[in-house]
Design an enzyme around this catalytic site. Sequence first.
Site, PDB file in Angstrom:
ATOM      1  N   CYS A  32      43.566  39.382  34.235  1.00  0.00           N
ATOM      2  CA  CYS A  32      45.082  38.973  35.085  1.00  0.00           C
ATOM      3  C   CYS A  32      44.724  37.999  36.041  1.00  0.00           C
ATOM      4  O   CYS A  32      43.995  38.029  36.941  1.00  0.00           O
ATOM      5  CB  CYS A  32      46.035  40.454  34.636  1.00  0.00           C
ATOM      6  SG  CYS A  32      46.478  40.966  33.429  1.00  0.00           S
ATOM      7  N   HIS A  76      41.335  45.547  35.450  1.00  0.00           N
ATOM      8  CA  HIS A  76      42.594  45.303  36.013  1.00  0.00           C
ATOM      9  C   HIS A  76      41.586  44.443  36.967  1.00  0.00           C
ATOM     10  O   HIS A  76      40.415  44.861  37.492  1.00  0.00           O
ATOM     11  CB  HIS A  76      42.930  46.633  36.581  1.00  0.00           C
ATOM     12  CG  HIS A  76      44.231  47.268  35.490  1.00  0.00           C
ATOM     13  ND1 HIS A  76      45.004  46.023  35.303  1.00  0.00           N
ATOM     14  CD2 HIS A  76      44.470  48.817  35.511  1.00  0.00           C
ATOM     15  CE1 HIS A  76      46.035  47.437  34.536  1.00  0.00           C
ATOM     16  NE2 HIS A  76      45.054  48.435  34.494  1.00  0.00           N
TER      17      HIS A  76
END
Length: 316
Positions: A284, A215
Amino acid sequence: MALRQAEKSGGDAVSRETDTDVSRETETPAPTSAPGGRAARRKAAQEAAKRGGRRGRHSGAAAATAAAATASEPATAPTSRLEARRAARAAKDSPSLIASRALGEVFITLGVLMLLFVTYQLWWTNVMAEQEAGGAANNLQHEWDKGGGEKKNLADGERFGIMYIPKLDVKAPIAEGIDKHDVLDHGMVGHYDKNSGIKTAMPWDKKGNFAVAAHRNTHGEPFRYINKLTKGDKIVVETQSSYYTYEMESILPQTSPSNTSVIGPVPPGSGFTGPGRYITLTTCTPEFTSTFRMIVWGKMVDERPRSKGKPDALAG
């Protein structure tokens, strides 16, 4: 003779007597005799009594007049039944007012819930994931200190290594697989295995690309600042038997999530021209979205047994 003696012997006594007499005369002056004798005095007293009576009658008449005026004020007329109903309806809240109040309360409640959700996502998930990841890394090191060989056959979600990025002060456990709920949401780095669609190499393999994901925001966000890495920055992977040190080579700021070629054995655009021992970090981008992927590539520059101590990149 006595007066003169008193003045000579005691001035205070004389002054007291004199003051007393003077005050008596001043406070209650003696009535003066009305001229004309006894008949004139009697007549004057009668006239004074008449004047006092007239003053009393006048004051009593004024009080009676005021009372009569107060009593003569008209009382408020009682409202009719129709007027009473109208007044009762006017006192009640209208349906539109009730609806607007209810809608306002709904908006306030939704705002509070959204604020709590944002706080949970941006702060509390990091707190929980960092605690879990820190505990997992320490447990791994304790297990490794007990000895034994490198475990090769790994189950999904099983932890097998620790990643260090000294420049970013990152220390995160590495687990098999990139499942969001089982791996990434626990603050760990996930290895692309066969269940991820493309099986990538392990650090101990002699050739291949060791590709991982983590993440960038929330849930520990171990890859939050990998965009700040520059060529030559160290990335270290610790396993049960060895330390593997990589140097950052290049970065791809943005690509499609479906572009799996970036984790291939020789990723196009990485600057690598042939097979080797590589590492690929994926996350991301932009922040707080999952629209695209950011890619960081590195190549292995050192392999060191744990028995010989930490590599130079971690020694400082």
